[in-house]
Write a protein that holds these residues in place. Structure first.
Motif, PDB file in Angstrom:
ATOM      1  N   THR A  92      40.146  71.674   3.536  1.00 31.39           N
ATOM      2  CA  THR A  92      39.797  70.089   4.086  1.00 31.39           C
ATOM      3  C   THR A  92      38.949  69.426   3.016  1.00 31.39           C
ATOM      4  O   THR A  92      38.777  68.164   3.186  1.00 31.39           O
ATOM      5  N   GLY A  93      38.093  70.123   2.030  1.00 24.49           N
ATOM      6  CA  GLY A  93      37.347  69.549   1.106  1.00 24.49           C
ATOM      7  C   GLY A  93      37.930  68.406   0.475  1.00 24.49           C
ATOM      8  O   GLY A  93      37.442  67.432   0.329  1.00 24.49           O
ATOM      9  N   GLU A  94      38.957  68.812  -0.219  1.00 20.81           N
ATOM     10  CA  GLU A  94      39.993  67.907  -1.005  1.00 20.81           C
ATOM     11  C   GLU A  94      40.423  66.629  -0.159  1.00 20.81           C
ATOM     12  O   GLU A  94      40.276  65.497  -0.708  1.00 20.81           O
ATOM     13  N   GLN A  95      40.597  66.960   0.997  1.00 20.08           N
ATOM     14  CA  GLN A  95      41.203  66.035   1.797  1.00 20.08           C
ATOM     15  C   GLN A  95      40.349  65.000   2.292  1.00 20.08           C
ATOM     16  O   GLN A  95      40.488  63.726   2.361  1.00 20.08           O
ATOM     17  N   VAL A 141      37.341  64.455   0.535  1.00 19.90           N
ATOM     18  CA  VAL A 141      37.175  63.628  -0.865  1.00 19.90           C
ATOM     19  C   VAL A 141      38.218  62.561  -1.355  1.00 19.90           C
ATOM     20  O   VAL A 141      37.644  61.334  -1.325  1.00 19.90           O
ATOM     21  N   ASP A 142      39.493  62.866  -0.928  1.00 25.01           N
ATOM     22  CA  ASP A 142      40.450  61.706  -0.739  1.00 25.01           C
ATOM     23  C   ASP A 142      40.155  60.666  -0.077  1.00 25.01           C
ATOM     24  O   ASP A 142      40.225  59.477  -0.119  1.00 25.01           O
ATOM     25  N   SER A 169      37.214  58.685  -1.143  1.00 32.31           N
ATOM     26  CA  SER A 169      37.349  57.820  -2.498  1.00 32.31           C
ATOM     27  C   SER A 169      38.507  56.792  -2.184  1.00 32.31           C
ATOM     28  O   SER A 169      38.248  55.720  -2.823  1.00 32.31           O
ATOM     29  N   GLU A 211      43.402  66.860   9.661  1.00 27.17           N
ATOM     30  CA  GLU A 211      44.136  66.056   8.674  1.00 27.17           C
ATOM     31  C   GLU A 211      44.467  64.677   9.111  1.00 27.17           C
ATOM     32  O   GLU A 211      44.456  63.840   8.948  1.00 27.17           O
TER      33      GLU A 211
END
Length: 122
Positions: free
Chosen positions: A11-14, A16-17, A20, A87
């Motif tokens: 989930t880190g990338e999610q 960050v998205d 952002s 998510e």
């Protein structure tokens, strides 16, 4: 808080998205202050507790409950409802104009105490 320490890899990338995208939308509109509304925080923590109620996680003597620190309030903060559900919730919050977040322009900070009424309609 994301589903768990292990799931943060997924989930880190999610996360960050999500943040952002929020920052980008704020920048486009000249907004530069964001925080979670108290009511939204309380509602999220109730939901997290309800999801975790059917698990053994809450009984753990671990850092993620606070039970390992004498005198500390015991609270289960990781989301035990699964990465996919987490998510979808985040996507729903973003699609609904970042529901549960108070977002303000810079001038409200300097000119007056902050109120929900001053917040952008996100």
């Amino acid at each position: 808080m994301c589903p768990s320490k292990r799931a943060s890899i997924i989930t880190g990338e999610q996360n960050v998205d999500l943040i952002s995208d929020l920052i980008g939308k704020m920048d486009e509109q000249g907004l530069d202050r964001v925080e979670a509304a108290s009511e939204a925080q309380a509602k999220w923590m109730v939901h997290v507790a309800e999801v975790a109620a059917g698990t053994l996680y809450r009984e753990a003597n671990a850092w993620y409950t606070g039970r390992n620190v004498p005198g500390k309030k015991v609270v289960f903060m990781p989301y035990a409802g699964g990465v996919g559900t987490y998510e979808r919730i985040c996507e729903s919050v973003a699609a609904d104009g970042y529901r549960g977040f108070l977002i303000d322009p810079a001038q409200t900070r300097a000119s007056a105490p902050r109120t929900t009424a001053q917040s952008a309609a996100y």
